[in-house]
Design an enzyme around this catalytic site. Structure first.
Site, PDB file in Angstrom:
ATOM      1  N   ASP A 197       0.831  -1.200   0.000  1.00  0.00           N
ATOM      2  CA  ASP A 197       0.000   0.000   0.000  1.00  0.00           C
ATOM      3  C   ASP A 197       0.874   1.262   0.000  1.00  0.00           C
ATOM      4  OD1 ASP A 197      -2.830   0.957   0.436  1.00  0.00           O
ATOM      5  OD2 ASP A 197      -1.918   1.885   2.192  1.00  0.00           O
ATOM      6  N   GLU A 249      14.726 -15.476  -0.131  1.00  0.00           N
ATOM      7  CA  GLU A 249      15.137 -16.607   0.714  1.00  0.00           C
ATOM      8  C   GLU A 249      14.070 -17.698   0.730  1.00  0.00           C
ATOM      9  OE1 GLU A 249      15.834 -15.198   4.677  1.00  0.00           O
ATOM     10  OE2 GLU A 249      17.227 -13.640   3.986  1.00  0.00           O
TER      11      GLU A 249
HETATM   12  C1  NOJ Z   1      -4.470   2.880  -0.859  1.00  0.00           C
HETATM   13  C2  NOJ Z   1      -5.599   1.962  -0.564  1.00  0.00           C
HETATM   14  O1  NOJ Z   1      -5.910   1.235  -1.714  1.00  0.00           O
HETATM   15  C3  NOJ Z   1      -6.738   2.834  -0.088  1.00  0.00           C
HETATM   16  O2  NOJ Z   1      -7.940   2.124  -0.003  1.00  0.00           O
HETATM   17  C4  NOJ Z   1      -6.347   3.452   1.223  1.00  0.00           C
HETATM   18  O3  NOJ Z   1      -7.346   4.356   1.633  1.00  0.00           O
HETATM   19  C5  NOJ Z   1      -5.028   4.208   1.105  1.00  0.00           C
HETATM   20  N1  NOJ Z   1      -4.039   3.497   0.352  1.00  0.00           N
HETATM   21  C6  NOJ Z   1      -4.455   4.493   2.468  1.00  0.00           C
HETATM   22  O4  NOJ Z   1      -3.993   3.306   3.050  1.00  0.00           O
END
Ligand code: NOJ
Length: 531
Positions: A197, A249
């Site tokens: 993310d 690994e």
């Molecule tokens: C991207 C994620 O896909 C989204 O849903 C989220 O709100 C933001 N990152 C923050 O984590």
């Protein structure tokens, strides 16, 4: 499909949004046992892997992207035993499992943040986050409003997203060590990869320099200019190199996928250099308009950029953060990016949207590389564009002062059975977001085995894609209407109003809508033909 450690190079990866996929206990919230029970249907659809959005303990202020404990399962979704069963069942079916890793920020309920608040200014606990005595800049949160929040003792902390999502300090070795350990935890449990993310956000420019331009993750930025001080900093790459070394690994081809809203494609390619991540989502492709020149340009640019680093290109049209493509494509070509749709907004042409979505999907599934699908698109699901505002949970709705409807409309629980309560999402008539009254027609049991249904179109396309090795093929543009060859197939999309002829001798294998009476390809239709 490549049946080696390189399985991901041509894989079709299906995104499950756990809150909304399948509910086993009738509380209106999807859960891990629900997902496990539906895995055979994903196998039948023909995908290679499943990516699960976060299911970790979380106060759910950002639907689980606010993680309070990276090594557990939220009680709403089950427990660690359920996660183990899900992974084992997926592997029995020869499906890979990718989990979501959220390293840019924790929840404010994470024990580290609670300790930071308790320990006070100047403490090592505060050094895990980004605390300052005064806001050093005027950065805005991606969800709207200031990115700085004051705590009772007077200090301020940075949150690029919701106020409940404090950004971690990746300059702190303790943070780095912790995430290597979290990776190990899930690798040891057998997961096949991680979707990372906000992969472009972990490292901030060291002076936290001011930035008054758009706070959007992407958009409004000059791609030729310097990157904003919060995004795409050089320092992120060192982190991914250390993660890659750890994954290497492990046996069995474990992968890292970057969620990095970075442009142009050449910058994105830097995340998938041979010693970094394996894949990165191709958001410029998702954002391209339904115009042949735009699509051709983004396809060429993507293939070229990933080719320079030896990574497969990826393709995606929908996910849990954007308006579903069956709805986006129902608006006039050229409509700018939408941040959700509400009942008072202009409504899409649903029939046109679905027709174009089917054509767009068939085009995408013929491209070489790896493809990401978002749950429900195989049913042709549109966005819920008339959801009453009182149901909205996306923090962007409140934080933007109701300027953005937010992302709830693409997160509505799936319809499985037309005539069951909650359309078979769960055993009760309960769903955490309301399902539109028109959704019976999209239910899986109205589509399976029905020739021409969207689900059958996806299933046939995935089967042919595999049989013809399209994911591992290469693309050669053809003269005339928008068309290319990949392996032994000709792929043609008609973007014009007038029908177009196929070349002599072309034998149609699959088509997103029937051809006309003269065997020509009508408007907004994609055809796969053998030559
Ligand atoms: C991207 C994620 O896909 C989204 O849903 C989220 O709100 C933001 N990152 C923050 O984590």
């Amino acid at each position: 499909m490549l049946r080696t450690d390189d399985w991901w190079r041509d894989a079709v990866i299906y995104q499950v949004y756990p809150r909304s996929f399948a509910d086993s206990d009738g509380d209106g919230m999807g859960d891990l046992p629900g997902i496990t029970s539906r895995l055979p249907q994903l196998k039948e659809l023909g995908v290679d892997a499943v990516w699960l959005s976060p299911f970790y303990p979380s106060p759910q202020h950002d639907a689980g992207y606010d993680v309070a404990d990276y090594r557990g399962v939220d009680r709403r979704f089950g427990d660690l035993g359920d996660a183990d069963k899900l992974i084992a069942e997926a592997h029995n079916l020869d499906l890979k499992i990718i989990v979501d890793l959220v390293p840019n920020h924790t929840s404010d309920q994470h024990e580290w943040f609670r300790a930071a608040l308790a320990a006070g200014p100047g403490s090592p606990e505060r050094e895990r986050y980004i605390f300052r005595d005064e806001p050093p800049n005027s950065w805005q949160s991606v969800f709207g409003g200031s990115a700085w929040e004051q705590v009772p003792d007077g200090q301020w902390y940075l949150h690029l997203f919701d106020v409940s999502q404090p950004d971690l300090n990746w300059g702190n070795p303790e943070v780095r060590a912790e995430f290597l350990d979290i990776l190990r935890f899930w690798l040891d449990r057998g997961v096949d990869g991680f979707r990372v993310d906000v992969a472009h956000g972990l490292v901030k420019e060291s002076n936290l320099a001011d930035w008054t331009q758009s706070s959007q993750i992407l958009g409004g930025l000059d791609p030729a200019g310097p990157p904003p001080p919060m995004w795409d900093q050089e320092g992120v790459h060192e982190i991914y190199r250390s993660w890659r070394a750890l994954l290497d690994e492990y046996q069995g081809g474990r992968i890292l996928v970057a969620e990095a809203w970075v442009a142009p494609a050449s910058r994105l390619a830097r995340y998938v250099r041979p010693d970094e991540m394996h894949q990165a989502f191709n958001f410029p492709y998702l954002e391209a308009q339904w115009r042949p020149a735009d699509l051709r340009a983004v396809i060429d640019e993507s293939l070229e950029a990933s080719g320079t680093v030896g990574a497969p290109t990826t393709w995606v049209l929908s996910n849990h953060d954007v308006v579903r493509h069956a709805t986006r494509l129902g608006y006039p070509v050229g409509t700018p990016r939408m941040h959700g749709v509400g009942a008072e907004d202009p409504q899409p042409d649903t029939a046109l949207g679905l027709r174009r979505a089917r054509a767009a999907t068939l085009l995408m599934l013929a491209l070489p590389g790896s493809v990401y699908l978002y749950q429900g698109e195989e049913l042709g699901l549109p966005e819920h564009t008339t959801m009453p505002d009182e149901f909205r949970e996306d923090p962007a709705w409140e934080r933007s002062g109701h300027a953005e409807r937010g992302r709830d409309g693409c997160r509505v629980p799936l319809p499985w059975e037309a005539d069951a309560p909650s359309y078979g999402f769960g055993p009760a008539d309960a769903s955490w977001l309301p399902q539109p009254a028109t959704w019976a027609e999209y239910a899986l049991d109205r589509q399976q085995g029905i020739p021409g249904s969207t689900w059958e179109l996806y299933r046939s396309a995935l089967e042919l894609r595999r049989q013809h090795g399209l994911g591992g093929g290469s693309l050669t543009w053809q003269d005339g209407p928008f068309s290319f060859r990949n392996r032994d197939l000709l792929v043609l999309t008609n973007f014009e109003e007038e029908p177009v002829e196929l070349p002599p001798g072309a034998r149609v294998l699959l088509s997103s809508e029937p051809l006309d009476g003269d065997g020509r390809v009508p408007a907004d239709v994609t055809v796969w033909a053998a030559l």
